[in-house]
Design a protein around this motif. Sequence first.
Motif, PDB file in Angstrom:
ATOM      1  N   GLN A  53       0.840  -1.201   0.000  1.00  0.00           N
ATOM      2  CA  GLN A  53       0.000   0.000   0.000  1.00  0.00           C
ATOM      3  C   GLN A  53       0.874   1.249   0.000  1.00  0.00           C
ATOM      4  O   GLN A  53       1.044   1.923   1.015  1.00  0.00           O
ATOM      5  N   PRO A  54       1.439   1.597  -1.174  1.00  0.00           N
ATOM      6  CA  PRO A  54       2.357   2.736  -1.246  1.00  0.00           C
ATOM      7  C   PRO A  54       1.708   4.092  -1.000  1.00  0.00           C
ATOM      8  O   PRO A  54       2.403   5.066  -0.742  1.00  0.00           O
ATOM      9  N   GLY A  55       0.387   4.176  -1.060  1.00  0.00           N
ATOM     10  CA  GLY A  55      -0.289   5.438  -0.774  1.00  0.00           C
ATOM     11  C   GLY A  55       0.009   5.951   0.622  1.00  0.00           C
ATOM     12  O   GLY A  55      -0.071   7.150   0.886  1.00  0.00           O
ATOM     13  N   ILE A  56       0.373   5.050   1.523  1.00  0.00           N
ATOM     14  CA  ILE A  56       0.739   5.453   2.883  1.00  0.00           C
ATOM     15  C   ILE A  56       1.998   6.311   2.844  1.00  0.00           C
ATOM     16  O   ILE A  56       2.071   7.353   3.500  1.00  0.00           O
ATOM     17  N   SER A  57       2.991   5.898   2.042  1.00  0.00           N
ATOM     18  CA  SER A  57       4.245   6.662   1.973  1.00  0.00           C
ATOM     19  C   SER A  57       4.046   8.022   1.318  1.00  0.00           C
ATOM     20  O   SER A  57       4.833   8.930   1.535  1.00  0.00           O
ATOM     21  N   PHE A  58       2.986   8.150   0.520  1.00  0.00           N
ATOM     22  CA  PHE A  58       2.671   9.440  -0.114  1.00  0.00           C
ATOM     23  C   PHE A  58       1.840  10.334   0.800  1.00  0.00           C
ATOM     24  O   PHE A  58       1.521  11.456   0.437  1.00  0.00           O
ATOM     25  N   GLY A  59       1.430   9.808   1.968  1.00  0.00           N
ATOM     26  CA  GLY A  59       0.610  10.573   2.896  1.00  0.00           C
ATOM     27  C   GLY A  59      -0.855  10.667   2.480  1.00  0.00           C
ATOM     28  O   GLY A  59      -1.600  11.487   3.005  1.00  0.00           O
ATOM     29  N   GLU A  60      -1.285   9.819   1.542  1.00  0.00           N
ATOM     30  CA  GLU A  60      -2.669   9.861   1.057  1.00  0.00           C
ATOM     31  C   GLU A  60      -3.640   9.140   1.978  1.00  0.00           C
ATOM     32  O   GLU A  60      -4.850   9.379   1.928  1.00  0.00           O
ATOM     33  N   VAL A  61      -3.131   8.252   2.799  1.00  0.00           N
ATOM     34  CA  VAL A  61      -3.949   7.436   3.687  1.00  0.00           C
ATOM     35  C   VAL A  61      -3.032   6.941   4.795  1.00  0.00           C
ATOM     36  O   VAL A  61      -1.815   6.950   4.648  1.00  0.00           O
ATOM     37  N   ASN A  62      -3.620   6.518   5.926  1.00  0.00           N
ATOM     38  CA  ASN A  62      -2.740   6.035   6.991  1.00  0.00           C
ATOM     39  C   ASN A  62      -2.857   4.527   7.181  1.00  0.00           C
ATOM     40  O   ASN A  62      -3.857   3.910   6.822  1.00  0.00           O
ATOM     41  N   LYS A  63      -1.807   3.982   7.731  1.00  0.00           N
ATOM     42  CA  LYS A  63      -1.679   2.538   7.917  1.00  0.00           C
ATOM     43  C   LYS A  63      -2.803   1.984   8.793  1.00  0.00           C
ATOM     44  O   LYS A  63      -3.321   0.895   8.548  1.00  0.00           O
ATOM     45  N   GLU A  64      -3.187   2.733   9.820  1.00  0.00           N
ATOM     46  CA  GLU A  64      -4.223   2.272  10.744  1.00  0.00           C
ATOM     47  C   GLU A  64      -5.557   2.053  10.047  1.00  0.00           C
ATOM     48  O   GLU A  64      -6.303   1.139  10.406  1.00  0.00           O
ATOM     49  N   ASP A  65      -5.868   2.868   9.042  1.00  0.00           N
ATOM     50  CA  ASP A  65      -7.128   2.685   8.304  1.00  0.00           C
ATOM     51  C   ASP A  65      -7.141   1.341   7.576  1.00  0.00           C
ATOM     52  O   ASP A  65      -8.146   0.629   7.582  1.00  0.00           O
TER      53      ASP A  65
END
Length: 178
Positions: A53-65
């Motif tokens: 889930q690379p969107g986490i590294s872009f700050g688009e979403v968080n890991k906890e979600d």
Amino acid sequence: MKMDIQAVFLDRDGTIGGDDKVHYPGDFKLYANSKMDIDYLKKFVQVFSFTNQPGISFGEVNKEDFYNELMGFGFDDVFLCPHHYKEGCNCRKPHPGMLKDAAYKYQLNLNHGVVIGDRWSDMVAASKTNSVRILVKTGAGMSTLHEHFEKLKGIEIDFVAENLTEAVNWIRGRYHLS
């Protein structure tokens, strides 16, 4: 010869729901039978999600979600790579880092693991741990078979399933789960 299975690892996008794109929590929809398939497998083995889930590294979403969503689907645990492929981590599929992390955490022998996914990277990660490899045709499964087959050179896929339910039925028959 009957092999005992210790764990089943399920990819997220295109395997248990969604399509060949990443859908963030809140927009992601499970396939009709996925929850039932996960619950069935859990009667016999541990069932884990493993997902890039690379969107986490872009700050688009968080890991906890992602974690909360996947645990809500009934997984025993979630192994998630938050990195973009350019970051060069060892956890992002096709690297086997998430599978190895699960093996360490739960004292698993990955020779007794099953990986179900729709992408070539799922199959490569599974091959690096000598886990059983099941490719589903949902999501990116068809493009894996027809456009990315060169990335699978030398890798034997144990079963190609139309969908997750067919994959679970194959496991049930082959490994005598009932």
